[in-house]
Design a protein around this motif. Structure first.
Motif, short mmCIF file in Angstrom:
data_model
loop_
_atom_site.label_atom_id
_atom_site.label_comp_id
_atom_site.label_asym_id
_atom_site.label_seq_id
_atom_site.Cartn_x
_atom_site.Cartn_y
_atom_site.Cartn_z
N ASN A 78 0.83 -1.21 0.00
CA ASN A 78 0.00 0.00 0.00
C ASN A 78 0.87 1.26 0.00
O ASN A 78 2.08 1.20 0.15
CB ASN A 78 -0.98 0.00 1.18
N GLN A 79 0.25 2.38 -0.15
CA GLN A 79 0.96 3.65 -0.34
C GLN A 79 1.70 4.10 0.92
O GLN A 79 2.64 4.90 0.83
CB GLN A 79 -0.02 4.74 -0.78
N THR A 80 1.32 3.62 2.06
CA THR A 80 1.98 4.02 3.31
C THR A 80 3.17 3.13 3.65
O THR A 80 3.78 3.30 4.70
CB THR A 80 0.97 3.98 4.47
N GLY A 81 3.47 2.18 2.76
CA GLY A 81 4.61 1.30 3.00
C GLY A 81 4.26 -0.01 3.66
O GLY A 81 5.13 -0.87 3.86
N GLY A 82 3.02 -0.18 4.03
CA GLY A 82 2.59 -1.44 4.63
C GLY A 82 2.42 -2.54 3.60
O GLY A 82 2.27 -2.28 2.40
#
Length: 239
Positions: A208-212
């Protein structure tokens, strides 16, 4: 003082052994159990020195139960059996000793003498060589034990309520087995400190975009992946 758990599905057999053990002032009986699932829970809770374990029990017998325990904290096991032929199997599993039922006081005293001499002579784990893999996961139901085939397991999660096993419909089942035992004794793979997944049920890895990172299973359930386990997971998948 030796902390002891008695495991036998027959009440008269438990009562007979308890009466004999209570004559030894250096024995403390911390729990009695009538099936394997109760025994696993009490072993985790009390961390006993010794478990007197009946071989023949319904659903999960004593020898099968051993493969479901964490070997790093394994107590010494004294098998109980009504049939002499099971003694060979008991020693194949490297039990500390075995007793024929009904237990005779003189024979029990010999076992207790050995236990008192050996239990505090060092942290010897006599069961480290048991490497039997699990073909199913025992789970607790109302007055029953569910035996879930590994092929039906999608993922396992460690939550406040305990270790939960999930199937295709995301129905949850509670097991007394630890994540560490399940990881070492099954084909399930750790993707997070609190999660194991069945790689056969994996559909995709999603960033995902948050690095998760999370994995999506074939039933569209998402399971988190921590940074620590991402690289080993990708290596297993040949990525």
């Amino acid at each position: 003082m030796l902390n002891v758990i008695i495991v036998d599905d027959e009440l008269p057999a438990r009562e007979n052994l308890r009466c004999l053990l209570e004559s030894d002032p250096e024995i403390c009986i911390v729990a009695e159990c009538n099936n394997a699932m109760e025994a696993i829970r009490e072993i985790h809770r009390h961390q006993p020195d010794v478990v007197f374990l009946d071989i023949q029990m319904p659903k999960i017998n004593g020898i099968e139960m051993l493969s479901m325990l964490d070997h790093e904290t394994m107590p010494r096991i004294v098998f109980l059996t009504a049939y002499g032929e099971f003694a060979v199997k008991a020693f194949e599993e490297q039990a500390f000793d075995y007793l024929l039922k009904p237990v005779e006081p003189e024979r029990l005293n010999k076992t207790l003498y050995r236990l008192h001499n050996h239990c505090f002579s060092g942290n010897i784990n006599q069961l480290k060589s048991i490497n039997q893999k699990l073909n199913y996961i025992p789970c607790i139901g109302h007055n029953r034990i569910y035996l879930l085939n590994l092929d039906d397991v999608f993922y396992i999660a460690s939550k406040i309520t305990g270790i939960l096993v999930f199937n295709e419909t995301n129905q949850e089942y509670l097991t007394e087995l630890t994540l560490r035992t399940l990881e070492s004794k099954t084909c399930l793979v750790r993707c997070h400190r609190q999660y194991l997944i069945n790689l056969k049920k994996l559909k995709e890895i999603r960033f995902n975009q948050t690095g998760g990172v999370e994995v999506i299973l074939i039933n569209d359930i998402s399971v988190p992946v921590s940074r620590r386990y991402l690289k080993p997971l990708k290596e297993l998948l040949g990525l």
